[in-house]
Design a protein around this motif. Sequence first.
Motif, PDB file in Angstrom:
ATOM      1  N   ARG A 132     -39.620 -24.323  -1.619  1.00 57.19           N
ATOM      2  CA  ARG A 132     -39.074 -23.231  -2.423  1.00 57.19           C
ATOM      3  C   ARG A 132     -38.288 -23.864  -3.560  1.00 57.19           C
ATOM      4  NH1 ARG A 132     -38.234 -18.979   1.559  1.00 57.19           N
ATOM      5  NH2 ARG A 132     -37.090 -17.700   0.106  1.00 57.19           N
TER       6      ARG A 132
ATOM      7  N   VAL B 299     -32.283 -24.801  -6.017  1.00 57.15           N
ATOM      8  CA  VAL B 299     -31.454 -24.444  -7.169  1.00 57.15           C
ATOM      9  C   VAL B 299     -30.196 -25.312  -7.297  1.00 57.15           C
ATOM     10  CG1 VAL B 299     -32.244 -22.070  -7.434  1.00 57.15           C
ATOM     11  CG2 VAL B 299     -30.459 -22.596  -5.789  1.00 57.15           C
ATOM     12  N   THR B 300     -29.945 -26.143  -6.310  1.00 56.03           N
ATOM     13  CA  THR B 300     -28.771 -27.000  -6.392  1.00 56.03           C
ATOM     14  C   THR B 300     -29.215 -28.458  -6.475  1.00 56.03           C
ATOM     15  OG1 THR B 300     -27.727 -25.460  -4.882  1.00 56.03           O
ATOM     16  CG2 THR B 300     -26.536 -27.478  -5.330  1.00 56.03           C
ATOM     17  N   CYS B 301     -28.592 -29.221  -7.373  1.00 52.81           N
ATOM     18  CA  CYS B 301     -28.909 -30.648  -7.464  1.00 52.81           C
ATOM     19  C   CYS B 301     -28.405 -31.344  -6.201  1.00 52.81           C
ATOM     20  CB  CYS B 301     -28.218 -31.281  -8.649  1.00 52.81           C
ATOM     21  SG  CYS B 301     -28.567 -30.429 -10.165  1.00 52.81           S
TER      22      CYS B 301
ATOM     23  N   ALA C 154     -23.244 -28.729  -1.151  1.00 48.23           N
ATOM     24  CA  ALA C 154     -21.949 -28.424  -0.545  1.00 48.23           C
ATOM     25  C   ALA C 154     -22.053 -28.358   0.979  1.00 48.23           C
ATOM     26  CB  ALA C 154     -21.414 -27.105  -1.090  1.00 48.23           C
ATOM     27  N   ASN C 155     -23.253 -28.047   1.483  1.00 51.37           N
ATOM     28  CA  ASN C 155     -23.411 -27.882   2.928  1.00 51.37           C
ATOM     29  C   ASN C 155     -24.724 -28.492   3.412  1.00 51.37           C
ATOM     30  OD1 ASN C 155     -21.109 -25.923   3.635  1.00 51.37           O
ATOM     31  ND2 ASN C 155     -22.117 -24.903   1.910  1.00 51.37           N
TER      32      ASN C 155
ATOM     33  N   LEU D 236     -32.724 -21.237  11.234  1.00 47.64           N
ATOM     34  CA  LEU D 236     -32.847 -20.561   9.933  1.00 47.64           C
ATOM     35  C   LEU D 236     -31.683 -19.614   9.688  1.00 47.64           C
ATOM     36  CD1 LEU D 236     -36.662 -19.927  10.052  1.00 47.64           C
ATOM     37  CD2 LEU D 236     -35.491 -21.077   8.186  1.00 47.64           C
TER      38      LEU D 236
ATOM     39  N   ARG E 259     -28.868 -20.053   6.713  1.00 49.39           N
ATOM     40  CA  ARG E 259     -28.585 -19.000   5.740  1.00 49.39           C
ATOM     41  C   ARG E 259     -27.116 -18.608   5.761  1.00 49.39           C
ATOM     42  NH1 ARG E 259     -34.108 -15.614   7.123  1.00 49.39           N
ATOM     43  NH2 ARG E 259     -35.512 -17.173   6.263  1.00 49.39           N
TER      44      ARG E 259
ATOM     45  N   LYS F  72     -24.929 -21.194   4.152  1.00 47.30           N
ATOM     46  CA  LYS F  72     -25.326 -21.469   2.763  1.00 47.30           C
ATOM     47  C   LYS F  72     -25.772 -22.918   2.603  1.00 47.30           C
ATOM     48  CE  LYS F  72     -22.328 -17.861   0.968  1.00 47.30           C
ATOM     49  NZ  LYS F  72     -22.021 -17.291   2.278  1.00 47.30           N
ATOM     50  N   ALA F  73     -26.641 -23.315   3.505  1.00 49.87           N
ATOM     51  CA  ALA F  73     -27.077 -24.717   3.530  1.00 49.87           C
ATOM     52  C   ALA F  73     -27.873 -25.074   2.279  1.00 49.87           C
ATOM     53  CB  ALA F  73     -27.938 -24.956   4.766  1.00 49.87           C
ATOM     54  N   ASP F  74     -27.601 -26.248   1.738  1.00 47.73           N
ATOM     55  CA  ASP F  74     -28.386 -26.786   0.633  1.00 47.73           C
ATOM     56  C   ASP F  74     -29.492 -27.688   1.165  1.00 47.73           C
ATOM     57  OD1 ASP F  74     -26.713 -25.752  -1.551  1.00 47.73           O
ATOM     58  OD2 ASP F  74     -25.203 -27.070  -0.684  1.00 47.73           O
TER      59      ASP F  74
ATOM     60  N   ALA G 255     -35.145 -21.514   2.937  1.00 46.61           N
ATOM     61  CA  ALA G 255     -34.923 -21.311   1.502  1.00 46.61           C
ATOM     62  C   ALA G 255     -34.486 -22.606   0.832  1.00 46.61           C
ATOM     63  CB  ALA G 255     -33.868 -20.231   1.315  1.00 46.61           C
TER      64      ALA G 255
END
Lengths: 316, 176
Positions: A152, A155-157, A162-163, A253, A257, A260-262, A292
């Motif tokens: 997917r 959206v985060t580098c 963060a998580n 999962l 969610r 807010k896992a990266d 995600a």
Amino acid sequence: MFEKILFATTASPTCDDAAKVAFELSRKNHSRLSVFHVFGLPTRGFGLEYRDVRTGDRVEGDENLVGLVLEEMKQYYEKQAKEHPGVAFDALVGEPHTEILRKARKDDVNLIIMGAHNRPEDIGASRHRAIAGSTMQKVAKSARCPVLIVSRPCVTCWSYFANIVVATDFSKASDYAFQFARNVAADIGCTLHLFHCVDLSSENELHASNQAAIEAKVREAEEKMQGKYVANMGEFDNYTITIREGTPHVEVLKFARESKADLVVMAHHTREVDPEKALLGSTVEQVVLRSACPVLSVNHPDKVDVTPYGARPESD
Amino acid sequence: MVELQPDGRLMERGRPIGDDPLPYLSNSVQLNPGFTLRSFFLLLGRHPELARVNRFFPGMLERYGSWPERDCRPAGLDWLQLTRTVEMVGFPGKPRLDIYHAFHGVAAGEALEIKSYQLEHLLDVPVRLGGLRHVVFGDKVNVFVFETTYTLFDVLEGIGWQLAFHGTPTECSLRR
């Protein structure tokens, strides 16, 4: 963090999300990035024909063919390659998963990045294509280095994560997944969420258990978390511990969610399943399919120590 | 034939069915005008047994209570559609026949992947039952579309499969 990264791609829009991560991560880390595409299966013997991996068409190969494919790849990734001049392109004919694993071994890469290789025009087809033995699964199962699967848009580098959630079943491979996740979390400076799910799925004997038995399992898991992981945190103290009961992939999962896992880090080889038989429907494949955020599969102790590959320059 | 009402009621011959919906799983389904994704959640709320068809439904129903009660419809998305695909696959691997349901959006006549939408933003989008796509040998595109019918189980399972993908965190994009 990663000295050498291998990006295994089909050089098509299905790998665009993974390409973004591969180029960005290697650029930030000053890693050597190798973009690799296997585009056909050789026919028997030493014939000049091969079968196109995507269409199954028989194609006559000649000495210019690889050059043409390489040129096409370079054009496809022209924009990203401009910002990453050191990138190397490579293509060949062969069984995709075998060649990817061979190249990873030969080049001694620290990380393989792949897409989940579904075609965007076939909405819904992932339930068959992604479950029934794709290249991604075969690579994730056998690779000796960590494999990052991006299905997917991420959206985060990487360096702004963060998580990070590490889902463990206390197997040996899970221990390596934990070590890798802890090292990455310490390097980035983000929170590490240790997660375990007491398996209550129908196949499991616990299904018929009562609440007291489930709670005993949860307590046992807490003790294991402390002994196996908390005791090995070293100086790293930015972590949480969560234990749930239910169906492992559903709970992983849900937890990813909620927190807010990266990134989700897991072992491919679960404790219950023989690695050779773990191709179909293992927890990690179910998570990869629906997650995600990117999922990182770790199976071996090789390359879990991410620190010796050079500190990130202060300018980054 | 059972009818699904916009308020989530399950009707047979114009009358609501009783407390046990399981015998109706194999009945063909008609979605009455005004049926939306919110109606689907209302159906699961009325008949909790049906939520056991998919392991993600209970979690979604918990979250449903905190979602807005109206105006959950993104611009440009005309409706959501369930379709069935029968696909002959010849290569790679052994030849096989895949049969699956897909639940996707339709925007300006084109199919649209919806998993990047937050689920709560789709609640008031109308839901329709689409046709059957017959795909012969993938990339050598031979696609035929036929009329078909769906059972109650097809609807629950097909929509449930897709909704299990929804959970894109909103925080990520804010952090960037």
